[in-house]
Write a protein that holds these residues in place. Structure first.
Motif, mmCIF file in Angstrom:
data_model
loop_
_atom_site.group_PDB
_atom_site.id
_atom_site.type_symbol
_atom_site.label_atom_id
_atom_site.label_comp_id
_atom_site.label_asym_id
_atom_site.label_seq_id
_atom_site.Cartn_x
_atom_site.Cartn_y
_atom_site.Cartn_z
ATOM 1 N N LEU A 373 0.820 -1.224 0.000
ATOM 2 C CA LEU A 373 0.000 0.000 0.000
ATOM 3 C C LEU A 373 0.846 1.263 0.000
ATOM 4 C CD1 LEU A 373 -2.734 -1.207 2.512
ATOM 5 C CD2 LEU A 373 -3.072 -0.771 0.072
ATOM 6 N N GLY A 374 2.178 1.094 -0.163
ATOM 7 C CA GLY A 374 3.047 2.250 -0.342
ATOM 8 C C GLY A 374 3.728 2.759 0.893
ATOM 9 N N VAL A 375 3.661 2.034 2.001
ATOM 10 C CA VAL A 375 4.329 2.476 3.227
ATOM 11 C C VAL A 375 5.775 1.999 3.191
ATOM 12 C CG1 VAL A 375 4.328 2.389 5.739
ATOM 13 C CG2 VAL A 375 2.163 2.372 4.482
ATOM 14 N N ALA A 376 6.718 2.905 3.373
ATOM 15 C CA ALA A 376 8.138 2.547 3.372
ATOM 16 C C ALA A 376 8.465 1.689 4.584
ATOM 17 C CB ALA A 376 8.996 3.813 3.375
ATOM 18 N N GLY A 377 9.436 0.791 4.417
ATOM 19 C CA GLY A 377 9.804 -0.139 5.488
ATOM 20 C C GLY A 377 10.075 0.518 6.823
ATOM 21 N N PRO A 378 10.904 1.584 6.867
ATOM 22 C CA PRO A 378 11.184 2.214 8.158
ATOM 23 C C PRO A 378 9.959 2.831 8.813
ATOM 24 C CG PRO A 378 12.835 2.830 6.524
ATOM 25 C CD PRO A 378 11.733 2.146 5.789
ATOM 26 N N ALA A 379 8.929 3.101 8.017
ATOM 27 C CA ALA A 379 7.726 3.735 8.570
ATOM 28 C C ALA A 379 6.745 2.723 9.147
ATOM 29 C CB ALA A 379 7.035 4.562 7.487
ATOM 30 N N ILE A 380 7.039 1.425 9.021
ATOM 31 C CA ILE A 380 6.126 0.390 9.521
ATOM 32 C C ILE A 380 6.434 0.139 10.990
ATOM 33 C CG2 ILE A 380 5.414 -2.013 9.309
ATOM 34 C CD1 ILE A 380 6.059 -1.854 6.335
ATOM 35 N N PRO A 381 5.464 0.311 11.876
ATOM 36 C CA PRO A 381 5.727 0.141 13.316
ATOM 37 C C PRO A 381 6.047 -1.312 13.657
ATOM 38 C CG PRO A 381 3.615 1.245 12.914
ATOM 39 C CD PRO A 381 4.073 0.695 11.606
ATOM 40 N N ASP A 382 6.777 -1.498 14.756
ATOM 41 C CA ASP A 382 7.049 -2.852 15.247
ATOM 42 C C ASP A 382 5.864 -3.402 16.021
ATOM 43 O OD1 ASP A 382 9.603 -2.882 14.173
ATOM 44 O OD2 ASP A 382 10.484 -1.960 15.962
ATOM 45 N N ASN A 383 5.112 -2.544 16.656
ATOM 46 C CA ASN A 383 3.994 -2.954 17.497
ATOM 47 C C ASN A 383 2.803 -3.371 16.642
ATOM 48 O OD1 ASN A 383 1.315 -2.047 18.937
ATOM 49 N ND2 ASN A 383 2.801 -2.533 20.558
ATOM 50 N N LEU A 384 2.191 -4.544 16.963
ATOM 51 C CA LEU A 384 1.074 -5.064 16.173
ATOM 52 C C LEU A 384 -0.103 -4.100 16.171
ATOM 53 C CD1 LEU A 384 -0.372 -7.257 14.527
ATOM 54 C CD2 LEU A 384 -1.002 -8.360 16.696
ATOM 55 N N THR A 385 -0.434 -3.567 17.334
ATOM 56 C CA THR A 385 -1.583 -2.655 17.415
ATOM 57 C C THR A 385 -1.372 -1.437 16.530
ATOM 58 O OG1 THR A 385 -1.998 -3.392 19.679
ATOM 59 C CG2 THR A 385 -3.009 -1.303 18.995
ATOM 60 N N GLU A 386 -0.152 -0.913 16.516
ATOM 61 C CA GLU A 386 0.126 0.250 15.682
ATOM 62 C C GLU A 386 0.091 -0.103 14.202
ATOM 63 O OE1 GLU A 386 3.812 1.880 16.979
ATOM 64 O OE2 GLU A 386 3.065 2.425 18.968
ATOM 65 N N ARG A 387 0.545 -1.318 13.871
ATOM 66 C CA ARG A 387 0.460 -1.758 12.468
ATOM 67 C C ARG A 387 -0.991 -1.847 12.011
ATOM 68 N NH1 ARG A 387 5.065 -6.417 11.123
ATOM 69 N NH2 ARG A 387 6.847 -5.126 11.725
ATOM 70 N N ILE A 388 -1.848 -2.385 12.893
ATOM 71 C CA ILE A 388 -3.270 -2.474 12.541
ATOM 72 C C ILE A 388 -3.838 -1.090 12.285
ATOM 73 C CG2 ILE A 388 -5.561 -3.131 13.398
ATOM 74 C CD1 ILE A 388 -4.148 -5.364 15.028
ATOM 75 N N GLY A 389 -3.506 -0.142 13.170
ATOM 76 C CA GLY A 389 -4.012 1.205 13.002
ATOM 77 C C GLY A 389 -3.536 1.842 11.707
ATOM 78 N N LEU A 390 -2.249 1.666 11.376
ATOM 79 C CA LEU A 390 -1.717 2.246 10.142
ATOM 80 C C LEU A 390 -2.364 1.590 8.920
ATOM 81 C CD1 LEU A 390 0.238 4.092 8.660
ATOM 82 C CD2 LEU A 390 2.020 2.340 8.957
ATOM 83 N N TYR A 391 -2.525 0.263 8.980
ATOM 84 C CA TYR A 391 -3.150 -0.487 7.875
ATOM 85 C C TYR A 391 -4.564 0.015 7.618
ATOM 86 C CZ TYR A 391 -5.480 -4.706 5.910
ATOM 87 O OH TYR A 391 -6.218 -5.590 5.167
ATOM 88 N N ARG A 392 -5.326 0.188 8.659
ATOM 89 C CA ARG A 392 -6.712 0.646 8.484
ATOM 90 C C ARG A 392 -6.754 2.104 8.023
ATOM 91 N NH1 ARG A 392 -9.095 -2.689 13.770
ATOM 92 N NH2 ARG A 392 -9.213 -4.691 12.646
ATOM 93 N N SER A 393 -5.784 2.880 8.442
ATOM 94 C CA SER A 393 -5.725 4.271 7.964
ATOM 95 C C SER A 393 -5.427 4.304 6.471
ATOM 96 C CB SER A 393 -4.644 5.047 8.732
ATOM 97 O OG SER A 393 -4.978 5.128 10.108
ATOM 98 N N ARG A 394 -4.507 3.441 6.008
ATOM 99 C CA ARG A 394 -4.168 3.418 4.590
ATOM 100 C C ARG A 394 -5.357 2.984 3.737
ATOM 101 N NH1 ARG A 394 0.044 5.964 2.487
ATOM 102 N NH2 ARG A 394 0.248 4.393 0.848
ATOM 103 N N LEU A 395 -6.233 2.141 4.307
ATOM 104 C CA LEU A 395 -7.387 1.664 3.554
ATOM 105 C C LEU A 395 -8.554 2.636 3.593
ATOM 106 C CD1 LEU A 395 -7.443 -2.121 4.553
ATOM 107 C CD2 LEU A 395 -6.743 -1.153 2.365
ATOM 108 N N ALA A 396 -8.518 3.568 4.519
ATOM 109 C CA ALA A 396 -9.647 4.497 4.670
ATOM 110 C C ALA A 396 -9.873 5.265 3.379
ATOM 111 C CB ALA A 396 -9.372 5.461 5.820
ATOM 112 N N GLY A 397 -11.108 5.296 2.914
ATOM 113 C CA GLY A 397 -11.471 6.015 1.711
ATOM 114 C C GLY A 397 -11.154 5.288 0.421
ATOM 115 N N ARG A 398 -10.580 4.103 0.516
ATOM 116 C CA ARG A 398 -10.257 3.325 -0.685
ATOM 117 C C ARG A 398 -11.231 2.164 -0.854
ATOM 118 N NH1 ARG A 398 -3.678 2.568 -0.987
ATOM 119 N NH2 ARG A 398 -3.068 4.696 -0.419
#
Length: 987
Positions: A373-398
């Motif tokens: 979805l275009g997120v650079a590797g260093p920008a991906i959080p290590d924490n699972l909960t934060e990854r879920i939040g970022l993933y759902r944010s990237r999907l918002a509106g798509r």
């Protein structure tokens, strides 16, 4: 169809690989593929194949190779791809039909995306391009033209890898790239750009000293191997690293044009900075997808429906469940491809590895999805909960379609679900995922027989239509399971010289069935094994032992003899097997109980594991327990139907102690339970015979006469008695043989074959009398007396009944005595002694009601109805026959129903209720014909002919038919009566 050359050359079609016969054919195909779209002269093919030293038959051998290749291409519908052109041959392929062509398309797409600033998407294309390689390019194919193509492909692959790494460096992935670059340099030490990329990656990872060491290693290698210094560009990069030149740092925006470091001054892309990345990760659709149209429509409608106001923020979720090999993935992928246009922002796919020992972790899947979805590797959080939040944010509106294949459980799926109603999710799983909020479950099982044959035809072609019977059998042997059908179809397609019947013959051997259902990387045993090995040991043990049950389906209680566990634990284990789709469960409509069933292929697998993991002695003990349990419950069913062990003889076979609480729950209506388990009980008789358990075999077969006699199951009666007779004779079990001969005699007596019945009874007496088997002898004497009465020899009948009465009394068979009393009452009634008859019937009725023997009570009431009919007491006769009808209908006793209806018809006729009389007698005749109760059939015909409003011609026809039946049955009194009436009507 795919022609693959980025490894050993091969032709594939969906999930099967076609055999290319021989090195010459592979070489010819490789040369044609290298020149796709251009004709290759036969002479050039000959030179390449034989390296300038061809035999005299070279031209004809090339023609043979081309014919073989045309046949292979024809199997996948592309025979037209190979053309004869201008003294040579031309291979016409679309770019997407050749993996080297798809490679070039992906590289071109990457170049365009990079130019548009969509760097992450360009990287994804190049990774997909590199993933097309599955081995050494064109491995094993000789010839200079092939070698030249191989070198060109490998060079373009190397260049694409270098470009992909350059782009990933612009995205700030330097830490991740160091290890990959070192491995690549070990394989390709003289590719200078790889050394440059490694130096820059190390520098950006704050490893300046390591970056300079990398330069010195590269310089030493070039000097030693080539005798020359590396390029000036590499030297400039070394000096820039020494001086920490600012142009080596990541800038704020990515570069659009591909340049070589150190000039490339690029930085990470911010999410969405250049428009949304559009992933296209779906696996290929099946060209021969067959059936499931209703399910396809159901899933499509679900995923494309507008969200209800109360469900905003929830993505529609379809969960496709089913056993391994049922085609869940094929269905999901097919639906997903049909919806691509409805989800323009892309499709994500992950195989979650459900039943495997190491299923995917949600965090790993989220990492891949976020990168896509275009997120650079260093920008991906290590924490699972934060990854879920970022993933759902990237999907918002798509509008993105997400396919999660082969899920293990809800906890693996839940973190991967979006929280926007613009997206949609398809999940496939062998387990039922009932706790996923808002999910719509679609259950996928085997195909129908018609769909199965259609799928085989899609794969194999006209050979299936040419052998329709064998095709049906092949589908059945595959259990109508799509994966098994595809394997069988692929085997036939790859062996055009095989008839369908040949594969059918090979599959019929159950011990080899799973060995036959293998084709390259497709294997039913592996598919089932994944689910099996994911289970705890107790569940695996139960599955293995279920293979000992030789029955179509089974209830919970039958598993108790297999595993020493409480019922609640056994139910949990069974439901665990249901959850992973190794067992099927369904509710029985009449009993309301749950029934379980092993799919045929799962049964074969379970039997293999049983033989491999359970000692032979233990297996035999378990089978004895199961069969002993069937006998124990069947025996109890007879006991409750007759009020005790009456009118039956049992053997010494060990019973398995079924708890009273279980039998009480099963046998509220004993005859209904026997009906429900009829097939399983017959199978138990067969299994007892196969294992040499003769005592259990004859005892169970004789016990089942309770059902067979009442409901006219004469085929099963004959089969089980014949099995028991053979088993007892083989083992020298004389008592069992004698009782079984008696059973066969009773069957022939009911079938109105008095001659055969008498022979069986006589043979039984010759065996049972010397053994001192008083009960068995008394039962035989009772039935011989009935035959004498049927012939009109009442004196001999009375002697037989008196002997039977004494014998039954000596062994305490009260209901057997009641039955004989009813028969004697019938004779007394015929002799004009209604008082004696009534006294006998009163005694019999008391016995039956005290014992609770409802079935024999019905016979007593019927005989009382006859008595009242003779004395003209029509109301009492009607009450007695109606009482009989109520009992027999409650027990589904069709034979008894025919007798009761006949009695009521006679009463109504005598009472002048002619319409009701005709209706009752006609129905009695119909039922009697269906259950082969020929006496009642003939008597009903006779009574119909005697109704006052009869048509004379019709009455004559009825009497002729009645006289014929009475004559065949040697019923002399009734035969004479019918002939006299016929003479009166005809005269």
């Amino acid at each position: 169809m795919q022609l693959r050359v980025l490894g050993p050359i091969e032709i594939t079609h969906e999930d099967r690989r076609l055999d290319i016969p021989g090195l010459r054919a592979r070489t010819v195909l490789a040369i044609l593929a290298a020149n796709r779209g251009r004709a290759v002269q036969v002479e050039d093919l000959i030179d390449t194949v034989w390296d300038g030293h061809p035999p005299s038959t070279a031209r004809s051998q090339i023609q043979i190779c081309v014919s073989q290749l045309r046949r292979l291409l024809g199997e996948v519908g592309r025979k037209d791809a190979l053309e004869t052109r201008f003294g040579g041959y031309l291979l016409r392929l679309a770019p997407t039909e050749l993996d080297a062509g798809r490679f070039e398309l992906l590289v071109a797409e990457s170049r365009h995306l990079g130019g548009e600033g969509q760097v992450a998407e360009a990287v994804a294309r190049l990774r997909a391009a590199d993933a097309l390689w599955y081995g050494a390019t064109l491995a094993g194919v000789p010839g200079e033209p092939v070698e030249a193509w191989r070198r060109g492909l490998d060079e373009r692959r190397g260049a694409a890898v270098e470009e992909r790494i350059r782009l990933e460096l612009t995205l700030g992935r330097h830490d991740e790239l160091v290890g990959e670059l070192e491995a690549l340099i070990a394989r390709h030490p003289l590719r200078e750009r790889l050394h440059a990329h490694l130096m820059l990656a190390l520098y950006r990872a704050d490893r300046q000293a390591d970056a300079l060491k990398a330069y010195r290693r590269a310089r030493a290698l070039f000097v030693e191997e080539l005798g020359m210094e590396p390029s000036a560009e590499l030297g400039r990069l070394e000096r820039a690293i020494l001086s920490r030149a600012p142009q080596l740092d990541l800038p704020a925006t990515p570069a659009a044009s591909p340049v070589t470091p150190p000039v490339a001054a690029t930085g990470p892309a911010s999410p969405g900075a250049h428009g949304p990345d559009v992933p296209h990760q779906l696996p290929g659709d099946l060209a021969d997808f067959t059936g499931r149209q209703k399910l396809v429509g159901e899933i499509r409608d679900l995923l494309t429906a507008e969200a209800d106001p109360g469900h905003r923020g929830f993505a529609p979720l379809a969960v496709i469940t089913g056993p391994g090999g049922a085609g869940k993935t094929s269905l999901a992928v097919h639906v997903a491809h049909s919806l691509v246009d409805r989800f323009p922002d892309g499709q994500l796919y992950a195989n979650l590895g459900g039943p495997s020992p190491s299923p995917e972790r949600p965090a790993e899947v989220l990492d891949r999805f976020l990168r896509a979805l275009g997120v650079a590797g260093p920008a991906i959080p290590d924490n699972l909960t934060e990854r879920i939040g970022l993933y759902r944010s990237r999907l918002a509106g798509r509008r993105v379609l997400i396919l999660l294949d082969n899920a293990a459980d809800e906890t693996q799926v839940a973190p991967l679900l979006p929280n926007t109603d613009g997206c949609a999710v398809i999940v496939t799983s062998r387990a039922r995922l009932g706790t996923l909020a808002g999910s719509h479950e679609v259950d996928v099982d085997a195909l129908t027989p018609e769909q199965s044959v259609a799928l085989l035809h899609q794969i194999v072609g006209d050979r299936i239509a040419a052998e329709p019977v064998q095709a049906d059998e092949l589908a059945r042997l595959c259990g109508w399971l799509p994966l098994a059908l595809r394997i069988a179809g692929a085997r036939l397609a790859s062996r055009p010289h095989w008839r369908v019947s040949r594969l059918v013959d090979r599959l019929r051997d159950q011990s080899q069935l799973l060995d036959e259902l293998v084709h390259r990387d497709l294997c039913i045993r592996t598919t089932i094994g994944l689910s099996y090995h994911s289970l705890p040991e107790r569940s695996r043990r139960l599955l293995r032992r279920l293979a000992l049950l030789d029955c179509e389906d089974f209830p919970l209680w039958v598993t108790a003899p297999l595993l020493d566990e409480p019922p609640s634990v056994l139910e949990d284990l069974l439901e665990q097997l249901v959850d992973v789709r190794l067992l099927e469960a369904h509710g029985h409509p009449q009993s309301g109980s749950t029934r379980y069933r092993l799919h045929d292929l799962v049964r074969v697998f379970a039997r293999e594991r049983l033989l491999a993991e359970e000692p032979a002695g233990e297996r035999e003990t378990l089978v004895r327990h199961v069969l002993g349990a069937w006998l124990a419950v069947a025996e109890e069913a007879h006991r409750r139907e007759y009020g005790g062990d009456f009118t039956i003889v049992h053997g010494a076979a060990a019973r398995w102690p079924v708890p009273r609480t279980v039998t009480d729950g099963l046998l509220g209506r004993p005859m209904d339970w026997l009906e429900l388990e009829r097939r399983n009980l017959v199978s138990a008789v067969r299994q007892a015979d196969a294992l040499g358990l003769d005592e259990l075999c004859w005892d169970l077969a004789f016990t089942l006469v309770t059902l067979f006699e009442a409901r006219s199951y004469f085929d099963e009666w004959a089969e089980t008695a014949d099995i028991a007779l053979s088993a007892t004779r083989r083992s020298g079990n004389r008592r069992g043989e004698g009782i079984t001969l008696h059973s066969l005699g009773a069957m022939h007596m009911f079938l109105r074959d008095p001659g055969q019945a008498e022979r069986m009874f006589t043979a039984a007496l010759r065996i049972l009398r010397p053994l001192g088997e008083r009960h068995g002898v008394a039962l035989v004497e009772r039935n011989l007396a009935y035959l004498n009465r049927l012939r009109g020899d009442d004196r001999a009948a009375l002697r037989g009944y008196e002997a039977a009465l004494a014998g039954l009394g000596s062994v305490g068979d009260l209901v057997g005595r009641a039955h004989v009393l009813v028969s004697i009452a019938g004779i007394r009634l015929e002799q004009g002694d209604p008082a004696a008859a009534q006294a006998l019937l009163g005694e019999a009725l008391t016995i039956c009601r005290d014992a609770g023997a409802r079935r024999v009570e019905a016979q007593v009431l019927h005989r009382l109805g006859e008595l009242y009919l003779r004395s003209g007491e029509l109301r009492r006769a009607e009450e007695s026959f109606q009482g009989t009808l109520d009992i027999v209908r409650a027990a589904s006793d069709r034979t008894g129903e025919a007798y009761a209806l006949h009695g009521l018809g006679v009463v109504y006729g005598r009472d002048g209720r002619l319409a009701k009389a005709r209706a009752m007698l006609t129905r009695a005749r119909q039922i009697a014909g269906q259950v082969v109760e020929r006496v009642v059939e003939a008597q009903a015909l006779y009574e119909l002919s005697q109704l006052p409003d009869r048509d004379r011609a019709e009455a004559a026809d009825q009497l002729r038919r009645a006289a014929d039946i009475f004559g065949e049955l040697q019923a002399r009194v009734w035969h004479a009566r019918a002939l006299r009436a016929l003479a009166d009507v005809s005269g």
